[in-house]
Design a protein around this motif. Structure first.
Motif, mmCIF file in Angstrom:
data_model
loop_
_atom_site.group_PDB
_atom_site.id
_atom_site.type_symbol
_atom_site.label_atom_id
_atom_site.label_comp_id
_atom_site.label_asym_id
_atom_site.label_seq_id
_atom_site.Cartn_x
_atom_site.Cartn_y
_atom_site.Cartn_z
ATOM 1 N N GLY A 79 30.872 33.926 43.240
ATOM 2 C CA GLY A 79 32.258 33.905 43.716
ATOM 3 C C GLY A 79 33.331 33.988 42.640
ATOM 4 O O GLY A 79 34.507 33.810 42.923
ATOM 5 N N TYR A 80 32.937 34.246 41.387
ATOM 6 C CA TYR A 80 33.944 34.397 40.335
ATOM 7 C C TYR A 80 34.337 35.871 40.265
ATOM 8 O O TYR A 80 33.778 36.633 39.477
ATOM 9 C CB TYR A 80 33.411 33.953 38.969
ATOM 10 N N VAL A 81 35.262 36.271 41.091
ATOM 11 C CA VAL A 81 35.646 37.680 41.175
ATOM 12 C C VAL A 81 37.022 37.901 40.556
ATOM 13 O O VAL A 81 37.231 38.807 39.748
ATOM 14 C CB VAL A 81 35.625 38.152 42.653
ATOM 15 N N THR A 84 41.023 33.245 36.985
ATOM 16 C CA THR A 84 42.111 32.276 37.100
ATOM 17 C C THR A 84 43.128 32.614 36.005
ATOM 18 O O THR A 84 42.840 33.422 35.108
ATOM 19 C CB THR A 84 41.591 30.840 36.896
ATOM 20 N N THR A 106 43.018 20.452 34.426
ATOM 21 C CA THR A 106 41.653 20.259 34.912
ATOM 22 C C THR A 106 41.406 21.159 36.114
ATOM 23 O O THR A 106 42.262 21.275 36.984
ATOM 24 C CB THR A 106 41.474 18.773 35.325
ATOM 25 N N GLY A 109 39.640 26.477 35.126
ATOM 26 C CA GLY A 109 38.656 27.512 34.801
ATOM 27 C C GLY A 109 38.432 27.731 33.317
ATOM 28 O O GLY A 109 37.955 28.793 32.908
ATOM 29 N N THR A 111 36.187 26.283 31.420
ATOM 30 C CA THR A 111 34.746 26.336 31.103
ATOM 31 C C THR A 111 34.209 27.756 31.254
ATOM 32 O O THR A 111 33.509 28.259 30.376
ATOM 33 C CB THR A 111 33.972 25.370 32.032
HETATM 34 N N1 LIG Z 1 37.443 32.884 38.426
HETATM 35 C C1 LIG Z 1 37.056 31.917 39.253
HETATM 36 N N2 LIG Z 1 36.949 32.162 40.578
HETATM 37 C C2 LIG Z 1 36.542 31.189 41.431
HETATM 38 N N3 LIG Z 1 36.233 29.929 41.055
HETATM 39 C C3 LIG Z 1 36.330 29.644 39.745
HETATM 40 C C4 LIG Z 1 36.728 30.609 38.779
HETATM 41 N N4 LIG Z 1 36.700 30.022 37.559
HETATM 42 C C5 LIG Z 1 36.299 28.750 37.754
HETATM 43 N N5 LIG Z 1 36.076 28.513 39.052
HETATM 44 C C6 LIG Z 1 35.643 27.243 39.681
HETATM 45 O O1 LIG Z 1 36.720 26.317 39.537
HETATM 46 C C7 LIG Z 1 36.218 25.021 39.304
HETATM 47 C C8 LIG Z 1 36.841 24.452 38.040
HETATM 48 O O2 LIG Z 1 36.462 25.263 36.948
HETATM 49 P P1 LIG Z 1 36.161 24.660 35.493
HETATM 50 O O3 LIG Z 1 35.227 23.506 35.575
HETATM 51 O O4 LIG Z 1 35.796 25.823 34.628
HETATM 52 O O5 LIG Z 1 37.610 24.123 35.108
HETATM 53 P P2 LIG Z 1 38.040 23.444 33.755
HETATM 54 O O6 LIG Z 1 39.409 23.921 33.461
HETATM 55 O O7 LIG Z 1 37.006 23.651 32.709
HETATM 56 O O8 LIG Z 1 38.073 21.907 34.175
HETATM 57 P P3 LIG Z 1 37.917 20.618 33.233
HETATM 58 O O9 LIG Z 1 39.210 20.448 32.486
HETATM 59 O O10 LIG Z 1 37.662 19.518 34.236
HETATM 60 O O11 LIG Z 1 36.726 20.834 32.321
HETATM 61 C C9 LIG Z 1 34.700 25.119 39.230
HETATM 62 O O12 LIG Z 1 34.162 24.721 40.459
HETATM 63 C C10 LIG Z 1 34.451 26.601 38.985
HETATM 64 O O13 LIG Z 1 33.225 26.978 39.575
#
Ligand SMILES: Nc1ncnc2c1ncn2[C@@H]1O[C@H](COP(=O)(O)OP(=O)(O)OP(=O)(O)O)[C@@H](O)[C@H]1O
Length: 299
Positions: A79-81, A84, A106, A109, A111
């Motif tokens: 689902g990462y299409v 962010t 937080t 996205g 990670t």
């Molecule tokens: N491009 C995307 N499309 C859809 N879902 C996404 C996308 N990128 C990330 N996600 C989803 O969004 C959620 C948060 O992403 P992620 O953990 O990477 O955020 P983060 O900024 O690293 O958060 P944290 O600061 O808590 O580490 C996860 O469930 C991830 O699967």
């Protein structure tokens, strides 16, 4: 000794408000969607016209030519299409090899942004640790490892005869004995580690970082605020591999004194001097108040 004033640091900061008069000149970003308000702390700002709409830029387009097809396909399957905002802004810099500080809320996205870069750099056919991701807690380490393994899994591994990228979770409370044998037998491609377990392996010379091409420090503000971890982290950033020979990526939801942090990154040589600060502001600010409701259930 070179001296950088805090105002010379390059800080890219995006908000969702549109200012058609201010964009910047990094050619890699010319496909960028709509004119974004990009603020530099230096006066190095130039006006360009950007045309394509951000809603039409896909993760596939962003990753094309950098990330292997099977990784992109796997990302799409889960689902990462559409990228962010932080992925849209950071990936071109990450793919260009620049050191980056990913500063976004937080769940924005970060990670996935750094994992895509890690997977674009590592070569699973090489038997060497090529990327290290340092995390503050075991729980975060397990989450990152899970996503990394999911993205790296190559379904055509057996047909092609090519080795898959391996991800080791070197986390506090884990089975370090087993990891020692693994590290000695066949180094993994990517290591996700908490600082305590990592230092044990480094001090015993079981793990070497001279082949490490990417170093990621997640939740960097937390790590620098922890008196237990800060000295080991600083040692890691300067002693085991040099910032000249690796790409360094910091990620955090909050960096209260980010100018000071960027200044330290350059001065202490934790990063190269052209480190980019990718700062994505929250599109929806925190609500100013919360309404609590309750329902009384009569038995
Ligand atoms: N491009 C995307 N499309 C859809 N879902 C996404 C996308 N990128 C990330 N996600 C989803 O969004 C959620 C948060 O992403 P992620 O953990 O990477 O955020 P983060 O900024 O690293 O958060 P944290 O600061 O808590 O580490 C996860 O469930 C991830 O699967």
């Amino acid at each position: 000794m070179a001296y950088f004033s805090a105002t010379q640091l390059q800080t890219l900061s995006w908000t969702s408000s549109i200012n058609p008069n201010v964009t910047y000149r990094t050619p890699k970003l010319l496909f960028y969607p709509k004119p974004l308000r990009v603020s530099f702390s230096s006066s190095n700002v130039e006006t360009t016209t950007l045309t394509k709409d951000s809603s039409t830029t896909t993760l596939r387009e962003l990753c094309y030519g950098h990330v292997q097809e099977h990784v992109i396909r796997r990302a799409e399957e889960v689902g990462y299409v559409i990228p962010t905002e932080v992925q849209l802004q950071a990936l071109p810099f990450l793919f260009s090899g620049r050191d980056c500080v990913l500063h976004a809320q937080t769940g924005s996205g970060k990670t996935l942004a750094y994992l895509l870069q890690v997977l674009s750099v590592v070569d699973s056919q090489r038997s060497a640790v090529q990327a290290l991701i340092v995390v503050p807690t075991r729980e975060l380490g397990m989450q990152v490892t899970k996503v990394a393994r999911m993205l790296a899994a190559n379904p055509s591994e057996h047909e092609s005869g090519l080795k898959s990228c391996t991800v080791m979770a070197l986390l506090d409370g884990g089975m370090l004995k087993r990891h020692k044998s693994w590290l000695k037998a066949e180094p993994p491609t990517i290591v996700v580690a908490t600082i305590g377990s990592l230092c044990q392996m480094l001090e015993k010379h079981i793990l070497k970082l001279d082949t490490c091409q990417v170093l990621v420090v997640d939740e960097v503000d937390f790590m620098f605020n922890s008196s237990k971890e800060v000295s080991s982290l600083k040692r890691l950033l300067t002693s085991y591999s040099s910032s000249k020979n690796r790409q360094t990526i910091f990620a955090s939801a909050s960096i209260p004194q980010h100018r000071r942090f960027l200044y330290d990154c350059m001065q202490q040589k934790w990063t190269r001097a052209d480190v980019v600060h990718v700062h994505v502001n929250s599109v929806e600010p925190m609500p100013s108040c919360l309404h609590h409701r309750f329902v009384v259930i009569l038995s």
